[in-house]
Design a protein around this motif. Sequence first.
Motif, PDB file in Angstrom:
ATOM      1  N   ARG A  59     -81.741  44.791 -14.914  1.00  0.00           N
ATOM      2  CA  ARG A  59     -82.702  43.903 -15.574  1.00  0.00           C
ATOM      3  C   ARG A  59     -82.968  44.387 -17.000  1.00  0.00           C
ATOM      4  N   PHE A  60     -83.084  45.716 -17.170  1.00  0.00           N
ATOM      5  CA  PHE A  60     -83.287  46.289 -18.499  1.00  0.00           C
ATOM      6  C   PHE A  60     -82.126  45.909 -19.417  1.00  0.00           C
ATOM      7  N   ALA A  61     -80.900  46.027 -18.909  1.00  0.00           N
ATOM      8  CA  ALA A  61     -79.718  45.706 -19.718  1.00  0.00           C
ATOM      9  C   ALA A  61     -79.719  44.235 -20.117  1.00  0.00           C
ATOM     10  N   PRO A  75     -71.358  42.391 -29.604  1.00  0.00           N
ATOM     11  CA  PRO A  75     -71.202  43.057 -28.315  1.00  0.00           C
ATOM     12  C   PRO A  75     -70.962  44.560 -28.411  1.00  0.00           C
ATOM     13  N   LEU A  76     -70.300  45.014 -29.453  1.00  0.00           N
ATOM     14  CA  LEU A  76     -70.032  46.446 -29.577  1.00  0.00           C
ATOM     15  C   LEU A  76     -71.320  47.229 -29.817  1.00  0.00           C
ATOM     16  N   ARG A  77     -72.162  46.699 -30.652  1.00  0.00           N
ATOM     17  CA  ARG A  77     -73.429  47.383 -30.950  1.00  0.00           C
ATOM     18  C   ARG A  77     -74.372  47.335 -29.754  1.00  0.00           C
ATOM     19  N   ILE A  78     -74.405  46.208 -29.058  1.00  0.00           N
ATOM     20  CA  ILE A  78     -75.252  46.084 -27.866  1.00  0.00           C
ATOM     21  C   ILE A  78     -74.781  47.076 -26.807  1.00  0.00           C
ATOM     22  N   ARG A  79     -73.460  47.123 -26.585  1.00  0.00           N
ATOM     23  CA  ARG A  79     -72.899  48.052 -25.594  1.00  0.00           C
ATOM     24  C   ARG A  79     -73.249  49.502 -25.930  1.00  0.00           C
ATOM     25  N   LEU A  96     -73.592  41.666 -20.526  1.00  0.00           N
ATOM     26  CA  LEU A  96     -72.893  40.982 -21.617  1.00  0.00           C
ATOM     27  C   LEU A  96     -72.239  39.688 -21.134  1.00  0.00           C
ATOM     28  N   GLU A  97     -71.711  39.703 -19.909  1.00  0.00           N
ATOM     29  CA  GLU A  97     -71.115  38.481 -19.350  1.00  0.00           C
ATOM     30  C   GLU A  97     -72.178  37.409 -19.135  1.00  0.00           C
ATOM     31  N   GLN A  98     -73.356  37.812 -18.687  1.00  0.00           N
ATOM     32  CA  GLN A  98     -74.415  36.849 -18.396  1.00  0.00           C
ATOM     33  C   GLN A  98     -74.985  36.199 -19.654  1.00  0.00           C
ATOM     34  N   LEU A 139     -70.477  42.440 -40.829  1.00  0.00           N
ATOM     35  CA  LEU A 139     -70.251  42.045 -39.432  1.00  0.00           C
ATOM     36  C   LEU A 139     -69.875  43.245 -38.560  1.00  0.00           C
ATOM     37  N   ALA A 140     -69.116  44.178 -39.116  1.00  0.00           N
ATOM     38  CA  ALA A 140     -68.752  45.378 -38.357  1.00  0.00           C
ATOM     39  C   ALA A 140     -70.002  46.190 -38.034  1.00  0.00           C
ATOM     40  N   TYR A 141     -70.891  46.332 -39.000  1.00  0.00           N
ATOM     41  CA  TYR A 141     -72.151  47.047 -38.774  1.00  0.00           C
ATOM     42  C   TYR A 141     -72.973  46.356 -37.692  1.00  0.00           C
ATOM     43  N   ARG A 142     -72.931  45.040 -37.654  1.00  0.00           N
ATOM     44  CA  ARG A 142     -73.694  44.280 -36.657  1.00  0.00           C
ATOM     45  C   ARG A 142     -73.086  44.409 -35.267  1.00  0.00           C
TER      46      ARG A 142
END
Length: 157
Positions: A59-61, A75-79, A96-98, A139-142
Motif C-alpha cells: 500500500r505504501f508503494a 519510473p526509474l526515479r520512483i523505483r 508501477l504496473e497498477q 527528463l533523465a533527472y525526472r
Amino acid sequence: MSSLSSPERALFQAALELLSRREHSRQELCQKLANRFPGADFDSLFQRLEELNYQSDQRFAQVLARSRLQRGQGPLRIRRELQQRGVADDCIATALEQLEVDWYARAVEVLQRKFPVPVSPALPRERQLKECSRRQRYLAYRGFPGDAIQWALAAEV
C-alpha cells in the motif's frame, strides 16, 4: 491489546501515531521507532500491524508511486526512491504496473509542461543541440528511461 506489556503497548501506540499521519514502509517505521525504543521486538510489532492491516509495504508503494507520478516523475526515479525506503522489488513492480501509465506519453507531457515552446529549427545547429541536451537531462533527472526521452524529444519536433 490488553495482552501487551507496557513497553510493547507504548511501541504499538508510537507506531500507530506515525501511521495515522501517512503511510510508512516497514524500514522507515523501524528506523523512526528504533531511536525511541532500542532493543524492542519489531518483528512482533510488524506482525501485529500487518494482521490488523495498519501497515503494508504494498500500500505504501502504491501511494508513493501515485504521488510521484503526479509530480511528473518517471519510473526509474520512483523505483529508486522505493528501493531506498526498503520496499521489495516485487511490491515496486506491482505498484508501477497498477499506475497503468504510458511512460512515453507521460514524458511528452512533462517535457511540454516545462518547455512549452519546441526547439526552433531556425536556431543555429549548435544552439539546437545544446537545447535538446538540456531537455534530455531534465527528463533523465525526472527518472524517465532513455527510449521515452528520445520519444518525447522526437514528438516535440
